[in-house]
Design a protein around this motif. Structure first.
Motif, PDB file in Angstrom:
ATOM      1  N   ARG A  37      47.113  23.086 106.906  1.00  0.00           N
ATOM      2  CA  ARG A  37      47.274  22.518 108.241  1.00  0.00           C
ATOM      3  C   ARG A  37      47.229  20.990 108.225  1.00  0.00           C
ATOM      4  NH1 ARG A  37      42.577  25.774 111.259  1.00  0.00           N
ATOM      5  NH2 ARG A  37      41.540  24.951 109.402  1.00  0.00           N
ATOM      6  N   TYR A  55      41.959  18.288 116.122  1.00  0.00           N
ATOM      7  CA  TYR A  55      43.298  18.296 115.526  1.00  0.00           C
ATOM      8  C   TYR A  55      43.583  17.062 114.677  1.00  0.00           C
ATOM      9  CZ  TYR A  55      44.512  22.232 118.579  1.00  0.00           C
ATOM     10  OH  TYR A  55      44.570  23.461 119.208  1.00  0.00           O
ATOM     11  N   TRP A  58      45.912  17.034 111.397  1.00  0.00           N
ATOM     12  CA  TRP A  58      46.741  18.238 111.337  1.00  0.00           C
ATOM     13  C   TRP A  58      48.216  17.873 111.508  1.00  0.00           C
ATOM     14  CZ3 TRP A  58      44.920  23.380 113.931  1.00  0.00           C
ATOM     15  CH2 TRP A  58      43.632  23.700 113.485  1.00  0.00           C
ATOM     16  N   ALA A  62      51.168  22.682 112.890  1.00  0.00           N
ATOM     17  CA  ALA A  62      49.900  23.415 112.877  1.00  0.00           C
ATOM     18  C   ALA A  62      49.214  23.335 114.245  1.00  0.00           C
ATOM     19  CB  ALA A  62      48.980  22.853 111.798  1.00  0.00           C
ATOM     20  N   ILE A  63      49.303  22.187 114.886  1.00  0.00           N
ATOM     21  CA  ILE A  63      48.706  22.039 116.215  1.00  0.00           C
ATOM     22  C   ILE A  63      49.398  22.956 117.213  1.00  0.00           C
ATOM     23  CG2 ILE A  63      48.360  20.451 118.149  1.00  0.00           C
ATOM     24  CD1 ILE A  63      48.061  18.191 116.089  1.00  0.00           C
ATOM     25  N   ASP A  66      48.384  26.553 116.740  1.00  0.00           N
ATOM     26  CA  ASP A  66      47.047  26.835 117.248  1.00  0.00           C
ATOM     27  C   ASP A  66      47.047  26.889 118.773  1.00  0.00           C
ATOM     28  OD1 ASP A  66      44.129  27.084 116.419  1.00  0.00           O
ATOM     29  OD2 ASP A  66      44.006  25.486 117.915  1.00  0.00           O
ATOM     30  N   ALA A  69      48.410  30.157 120.111  1.00  0.00           N
ATOM     31  CA  ALA A  69      47.486  31.297 120.012  1.00  0.00           C
ATOM     32  C   ALA A  69      46.496  31.338 121.164  1.00  0.00           C
ATOM     33  CB  ALA A  69      46.728  31.227 118.684  1.00  0.00           C
ATOM     34  N   ARG A  70      46.415  30.245 121.936  1.00  0.00           N
ATOM     35  CA  ARG A  70      45.399  30.159 122.984  1.00  0.00           C
ATOM     36  C   ARG A  70      45.968  29.859 124.363  1.00  0.00           C
ATOM     37  NH1 ARG A  70      42.441  26.142 122.966  1.00  0.00           N
ATOM     38  NH2 ARG A  70      43.552  24.713 121.593  1.00  0.00           N
ATOM     39  N   TYR A 121      54.211  18.874 121.986  1.00  0.00           N
ATOM     40  CA  TYR A 121      53.285  19.986 121.783  1.00  0.00           C
ATOM     41  C   TYR A 121      53.380  21.039 122.884  1.00  0.00           C
ATOM     42  CZ  TYR A 121      51.213  16.371 118.822  1.00  0.00           C
ATOM     43  OH  TYR A 121      51.015  15.393 117.885  1.00  0.00           O
TER      44      TYR A 121
END
Length: 219
Positions: A37, A55, A58, A62-63, A66, A69-70, A121
């Motif tokens: 990451r 973060y 990273w 990768a950020i 992640d 996933a949330r 992002y």
């Protein structure tokens, strides 16, 4: 033409320059973490990006993974008929509150200056018009909640605000179009106490997203 998303404000020459973020990873390459990451360039030169400490160093990929996933169950949609400068600010706020996705309805181009690079992002989807956006929302099983102080709107702090929904915002000034209001299954407004009839669209978006998170976010 769109402003670049990573333009920063100018500072006076006599003002002290504050270094944000972190410098190179302490200890040099021999001490770098063995984790895919992490970005080797950032480890070597430091990370000055506008990201939370968790973060630091990273990779952008990768950020995003992640965050994916949330992400929360609410989406944000904005009508873009007049090239509203608030759109960038709303995208930035959507990133801060971890919205599932931002939907731009109307003009494909939007001013990214206010997003402060957070659009890298945050997932952003374009819809040509209200009809195509409404069709997408119906297919996704998401009710559209209009945010505007029109007849029939309920105060957002007391209204039914579904966990899975799309929060639809209009342009600064005219608010939501008649077609957008017709596509919504409900409308909410922000209770105000001063003399003005409305507030800044970016500020209104922040209030409503915060209210959603106050009720539904897993803290």
């Amino acid at each position: 033409m769109d402003e670049p998303s990573d333009v920063t404000g100018a500072t006076r020459a006599d003002e002290p320059q504050v270094a944000h973020g972190v410098g190179p990873w302490p200890g040099g390459p021999d001490a770098w973490p063995d984790d895919p990451r992490y970005d080797r360039e950032l480890l070597a030169h430091g990370d000055r990006r506008n990201v939370v400490d968790a973060y630091r160093y990273w990779t952008m990929e990768a950020i995003i993974a992640d965050l994916d996933a949330r992400r929360h169950a609410f989406h944000v949609a904005i009508e873009n008929w007049q090239h509203d400068f608030n759109i960038g600010s709303i995208v930035r706020t959507a990133n801060a509150f971890l919205a599932a996705e931002v939907h731009i309805i109307g003009r494909r181009r939007w001013n990214r200056r206010g997003a402060m690079v957070t659009d890298r992002y945050q997932h952003v989807r374009h819809h040509e018009d209200i009809a195509s956006f409404a069709a997408w929302a119906a297919g996704a099983g998401l009710p559209i909640i209009a945010v505007d102080n029109v007849d029939g709107s309920q105060p957002v702090d007391r209204a039914d605000l579904p966990r899975a929904c799309v929060l639809l915002f209009g342009q600064e000034g005219p608010g939501l179009s008649a077609e957008a209001l017709a596509a919504a299954s409900g409308a909410v407004e922000i209770t105000q106490y001063g003399s003005t009839r409305s507030m800044n669209a970016g500020a209104a978006a922040a209030v409503v997203m915060y209210e959603w998170c106050r009720r539904h976010a897993d803290t």
